[in-house]
Write a protein that holds these residues in place. Structure first.
Motif, PDB file in Angstrom:
ATOM      1  N   PRO A 127      -5.916   8.792  -2.060  1.00  0.00           N
ATOM      2  CA  PRO A 127      -5.880   8.910  -3.498  1.00  0.00           C
ATOM      3  C   PRO A 127      -6.769   7.784  -4.204  1.00  0.00           C
ATOM      4  O   PRO A 127      -6.747   8.090  -5.475  1.00  0.00           O
ATOM      5  N   THR A 128      -7.145   6.790  -3.567  1.00  0.00           N
ATOM      6  CA  THR A 128      -7.959   5.810  -4.533  1.00  0.00           C
ATOM      7  C   THR A 128      -9.556   5.994  -4.070  1.00  0.00           C
ATOM      8  O   THR A 128     -10.394   5.223  -4.410  1.00  0.00           O
ATOM      9  N   GLY A 129      -9.781   7.250  -3.632  1.00  0.00           N
ATOM     10  CA  GLY A 129     -11.201   7.531  -3.094  1.00  0.00           C
ATOM     11  C   GLY A 129     -12.183   7.334  -4.271  1.00  0.00           C
ATOM     12  O   GLY A 129     -13.554   7.064  -3.893  1.00  0.00           O
ATOM     13  N   THR A 130     -11.663   7.642  -5.473  1.00  0.00           N
ATOM     14  CA  THR A 130     -12.836   7.621  -6.470  1.00  0.00           C
ATOM     15  C   THR A 130     -13.095   6.129  -6.995  1.00  0.00           C
ATOM     16  O   THR A 130     -14.035   5.824  -7.698  1.00  0.00           O
ATOM     17  N   MET A 131     -12.185   5.308  -6.562  1.00  0.00           N
ATOM     18  CA  MET A 131     -12.382   3.839  -6.991  1.00  0.00           C
ATOM     19  C   MET A 131     -12.992   2.904  -5.704  1.00  0.00           C
ATOM     20  O   MET A 131     -12.279   2.158  -5.220  1.00  0.00           O
ATOM     21  N   GLU A 132     -14.268   3.343  -5.159  1.00  0.00           N
ATOM     22  CA  GLU A 132     -14.458   3.008  -3.830  1.00  0.00           C
ATOM     23  C   GLU A 132     -15.435   1.828  -3.971  1.00  0.00           C
ATOM     24  O   GLU A 132     -16.113   1.093  -3.079  1.00  0.00           O
ATOM     25  N   ALA A 143      -9.794   1.587  -3.344  1.00  0.00           N
ATOM     26  CA  ALA A 143     -10.019   2.322  -1.977  1.00  0.00           C
ATOM     27  C   ALA A 143      -9.956   0.992  -1.061  1.00  0.00           C
ATOM     28  O   ALA A 143      -9.660   1.517   0.331  1.00  0.00           O
ATOM     29  N   SER A 144     -10.539  -0.064  -1.137  1.00  0.00           N
ATOM     30  CA  SER A 144     -10.581  -0.883  -0.269  1.00  0.00           C
ATOM     31  C   SER A 144      -9.348  -1.525   0.261  1.00  0.00           C
ATOM     32  O   SER A 144      -8.727  -1.810   1.248  1.00  0.00           O
TER      33      SER A 144
END
Length: 370
Positions: A127-132, A143-144
């Motif tokens: 779910p956090t893939g767009t804030m990588e 994402a981290s």
């Protein structure tokens, strides 16, 4: 005396549940199947049920009681936990909503400590893939953060836990995970390819991507299968940024716009309009993750986004069931509107089953490589 056969305990002397477990293990071994015990968050029951229906000999459920204390904090109980000890465990998680994150992390960390032989975790949508990444000082790459939380899962006797993720937004996220787990990147694009080769075999089909990044990730997979590939890009015209077809010709074709995820859908809608202007006969959409905006009135936002796509001029709109909350909204609306709905939900269970059983060519992984 030395040559006399050792006595074996009569099977009737074994507890009934142990008899069933031994019989099931023997049956699975003789059949050549990979046998899994499934535990699932309630929102992932649809995939759990689909796997069991696909192959009842390969998948057995162990139930989890997702209770809460009066304070609202998790009070989780694994029923028949003794079944985990000799088993390969498949855990189905949904971390789309932060309010259920602690519950699932608690179960995730506990399972290896009960002695399971191995642990495989399906996290279909990261779910956090767009804030990588961080583009300016002050931003936080969540994402981290989530990768670190997931990497804290204990090792199993069989080694690191496997995490199966479908169409992660940025491939480099795999390197955010620590060596204590094994991220496995799968793709739902073979499911679309199967649709194109069966339902749309008689049509002149092309595949379009809403930006060059999506084309780089998935374009080669469809080019190898002989489908014309297009991509759109945003260009500046005066004070506005508009979407234009940067490569390929949609004239007379049924064009499928393809991407890993869809938020508000503005770019996809603009891409559809441009393809139509350039002569596309029909335009459909396939996205792995139907995300859509969230907020305090999230269900209202999803409904509005759904309606925007429904009336957007698409022939069909395909999403997978990677985000249960979104799919339930679509299914409810589909029931209320009958066959008028343009949405169709594709189940990830067949692709997951193929990977878990190691059958043939690992198509779900190869979509990334071609």
């Amino acid at each position: 005396m030395a040559n006399m056969p050792r006595k074996r305990p009569h099977e009737d002397s074994l507890p009934e549940d142990l008899q069933k477990l031994v019989a099931h293990q023997i049956e699975a071994s003789l059949s050549g199947r990979n046998k899994y015990i499934i535990l699932a968050h309630p929102s992932m029951d649809h995939i759990k049920k689909a796997l069991i229906e696909l192959d009842p000999l390969s998948y057995t459920e162990v139930k989890v009681d997702w209770r809460e204390f009066e304070s609202g904090m998790p009070n989780i109980f694994i029923e028949e936990v003794h079944k985990l000890l000799p088993a390969h465990v498949l855990l189905l998680l949904n971390m789309r909503r932060k309010e259920i994150l602690l519950d699932q992390l608690s179960l995730l960390y506990a399972i290896p400590r009960y002695g399971c032989r191995s642990l495989t975790v399906l996290l279909p949508f990261f779910p956090t893939g767009t804030m990588e990444r961080v583009d300016r000082e002050g931003e936080v790459a969540t994402a981290s953060t989530l990768s670190r939380m997931i990497s804290a899962v204990p090792m199993t006797p069989g080694g690191p836990a496997r995490f199966l993720i479908f169409d992660i937004h940025a491939l480099q996220i795999r390197f955010y995970f620590q060596d204590s787990i094994l991220p496995v990147l799968l793709s739902a694009m073979p499911l679309l390819l199967n649709l194109l080769k069966t339902r749309y075999a008689s049509e002149d089909v092309a595949v379009a991507f809403p930006d060059e990044g999506a084309k780089k990730r998935f374009g080669g997979f469809f080019e190898k299968e002989g489908y014309p590939v297009l991509f759109c890009s945003k260009v500046r015209e005066g004070d506005k940024r508009v979407v234009r077809v940067a490569e390929g010709d949609p004239q007379g074709k049924h064009v499928f716009i393809v991407d890993d995820l869809c938020n508000t859908g503005g770019t996809v809608l603009a891409c559809r309009s441009e393809l139509e202007k350039r002569g596309a006969k029909k335009v459909s959409v396939f996205v792995t993750h139907g995300v859509f905006p969230q907020g305090t009135a999230w269900l209202d936002y999803v409904g509005l986004s759904w309606q925007k796509f429904e009336g957007g001029g698409f022939d069909r709109i395909f999403i997978t069931d990677s985000i249960p909350e979104t799919c339930s909204i679509f299914e409810e609306r589909k029931v209320s509107q009958g066959e008028k709905s343009h949405f169709e939900v594709i189940n990830l269970a067949p692709a997951l089953h193929t990977y878990l059983q190691g059958q043939v060519n690992y198509d779900a992984r190869e979509a990334w490589r071609k």
